[in-house]
Design an enzyme around this catalytic site. Structure first.
Site, PDB file in Angstrom:
ATOM      1  CG  HIS A 126      44.557  42.649  34.065  1.00  0.00           C
ATOM      2  ND1 HIS A 126      42.823  42.758  34.115  1.00  0.00           N
ATOM      3  CD2 HIS A 126      45.089  43.698  34.701  1.00  0.00           C
ATOM      4  CE1 HIS A 126      42.661  43.884  34.647  1.00  0.00           C
ATOM      5  NE2 HIS A 126      44.018  44.267  34.968  1.00  0.00           N
ATOM      6  CG  ASP A 158      44.398  36.539  38.124  1.00  0.00           C
ATOM      7  OD1 ASP A 158      44.034  37.320  37.184  1.00  0.00           O
ATOM      8  OD2 ASP A 158      44.187  36.872  39.341  1.00  0.00           O
ATOM      9  CB  SER A 188      39.079  43.193  49.229  1.00  0.00           C
ATOM     10  OG  SER A 188      39.688  42.925  47.937  1.00  0.00           O
ATOM     11  CG  ASP A 207      44.711  40.341  44.304  1.00  0.00           C
ATOM     12  OD1 ASP A 207      45.519  39.960  43.507  1.00  0.00           O
ATOM     13  OD2 ASP A 207      43.982  41.027  43.922  1.00  0.00           O
TER      14      ASP A 207
HETATM   15  C1  GLA Z   1      43.345  42.373  40.583  1.00  0.00           C
HETATM   16  C2  GLA Z   1      42.504  41.127  40.596  1.00  0.00           C
HETATM   17  C3  GLA Z   1      43.469  40.118  40.355  1.00  0.00           C
HETATM   18  C4  GLA Z   1      44.294  40.023  39.023  1.00  0.00           C
HETATM   19  C5  GLA Z   1      44.836  41.551  39.119  1.00  0.00           C
HETATM   20  C6  GLA Z   1      45.456  42.022  37.583  1.00  0.00           C
HETATM   21  O1  GLA Z   1      44.305  42.397  41.730  1.00  0.00           O
HETATM   22  O2  GLA Z   1      42.088  40.726  41.996  1.00  0.00           O
HETATM   23  O3  GLA Z   1      42.681  38.631  40.221  1.00  0.00           O
HETATM   24  O4  GLA Z   1      43.346  39.732  38.087  1.00  0.00           O
HETATM   25  O5  GLA Z   1      43.996  42.577  39.294  1.00  0.00           O
HETATM   26  O6  GLA Z   1      46.642  41.305  37.501  1.00  0.00           O
END
Ligand code: GLA
Length: 383
Positions: A34, A36, A126, A170
């Site tokens: 959390h 990014d 995804s 991701d």
């Molecule tokens: C998910 C979101 C990412 C990131 C993570 C937490 O994977 O897609 O963008 O915020 O949660 O680090």
């Protein structure tokens, strides 16, 4: 990873055309959760679970997409504007929509999708689907983008088409990962640095089997809470547009003006950024002990301050602690379920996986899936 020759056979049998084949991996995040969307730091790894896509052009003006995982085929008019429908086809059609918005025009095509990234487990199934579709459809029109740009476009698929308010981690690692390496990403300017994962270290991914969804309520709530804390700091220090720019001292000064939950979320994000940079330095100098210590601290912060864990994930992390070979363990990904990442000495990995699985099943009554993975390359064409 599934066999591309099998994907080819499926595509040929269904669509009677030779496909070009692409692959995009899922990911596991070693540290930096959390952070990014706060323009901070993350350190993910692309893994050897991936989604494959086979694509061939069609002359009837249709887009026909088949998913082997869902055992389902859907057809769309290539001329029509894609509309989200809360269906798995939102991911590939969202890619078409965003790239069309960038000025590309796609002919009809047949697309076969087949992946082994566990769904809803925090391993970015995804993102893999978006990135592999983007490579595939761009190849049809002879177009391509540098990896970081491709990642940003695929993030927009989530944000603008699917309606998930995620950051860029991701999609970035799926597009830009490198075999045997972790990637420290600065989510502000998308600059990155690769750090080799020592050959004697295994990535043991333990699925709690508790499903998570980033489109669900908890992820956006946490994001809002942490952004509210940032707004309080920014009211005093306008040069803090994101928590990336904030310090723990800011929380000491102005934390009392924040809702208690917001203060806790911000404490996690700010400290996590510091830990993530420190962890990448530890990995670069091969200091696995320090990396493991930082992962433990990160899990504690994620669980206690961010309240992003769950009973099962906390159990999975706790049960790993005294198993031989463990370097570090924490919950990975968006939170509220999904998988833990365990860095484990390679020679102990199989025994570790077995023991952890048995302990978790005994304690929770849930049989987990545990995978010994390795760091893999980002998305590319296979044939
Ligand atoms: C998910 C979101 C990412 C990131 C993570 C937490 O994977 O897609 O963008 O915020 O949660 O680090």
């Amino acid at each position: 990873m599934h066999d591309p020759a099998v994907l080819r056979s499926m595509h040929v049998a269904r669509f009677h055309a030779e496909p070009a084949i692409f692959v995009a991996p899922g990911r596991v995040n070693l540290i930096g959760e959390h952070t990014d969307y706060a323009e901070g730091f993350v350190m993910p790894v692309a893994i050897n679970f991936a989604t494959l896509a086979g694509i061939s052009p069609r002359s009837d003006g249709k887009i026909v997409i088949y998913s082997e995982n869902f055992g389902e085929e859907r057809a769309f008019d290539a001329e029509a504007t894609p509309v989200a429908s809360k269906h798995w086809t939102d991911y590939p059609m969202g890619v078409v929509s965003i790239l069309t918005g960038e000025g590309h025009k796609f002919p009809g095509f047949s697309l076969t999708l087949w992946g082994d990234v566990p769904l809803g487990s925090g391993l970015s199934s995804s993102a893999a689907l978006e990135v592999v579709t983007a490579l595939a459809v761009l190849s049809l029109i002879g177009a391509s983008y540098p990896g970081p740009v491709l990642a940003r476009l695929c993030q927009r698929v989530e944000n603008e088409f699917v309606g998930a308010n995620c950051g860029i981690m991701d999609q970035f690692i799926s597009a830009n990962g490198k075999e045997n390496h972790a990637l420290l990403l600065d989510c502000r300017d998308l600059s990155f640095r690769l750090a080799p994962i020592p050959a004697n270290v295994a990535l043991v991914i333990a699925n709690t089997m508790v499903k998570h969804s980033i489109a669900g309520g908890d992820y956006p709530t946490r994001r809002r809470e942490s952004e509210a804390a940032c707004a309080v700091i920014a009211s005093h220090r306008p040069n803090v547009p994101f928590l990336r720019d904030a310090t723990l001292e800011d929380l000491e000064k102005w934390g009392h003006e924040m809702a208690p939950k917001s203060l806790m979320r911000a404490r996690h994000v700010i400290s996590e950024n510091l830990r993530t940079v420190a962890a990448s330095e530890a990995l670069l100098r091969g200091d696995m002990k320090e990396l493991g210590r930082l992962m433990a601290e990160a899990h504690h912060s994620y669980s206690v301050d961010f309240e992003g864990s769950c009973v099962e994930a906390d159990a999975m992390v706790a049960l790993a602690q005294d198993l031989p070979g463990l370097i570090g363990a924490r919950l990975t990904g968006g939170g509220f379920g999904g998988c833990t990442i365990n860095l484990v000495e390679q020679s102990q990995a199989a025994a570790f996986a077995e023991a952890l699985g048995a302990r978790y099943a005994a304690q929770t009554g849930i049989v987990p899936e545990i995978h010994i993975c390795h760091a893999s390359d980002g998305a590319h064409q296979l044939r």
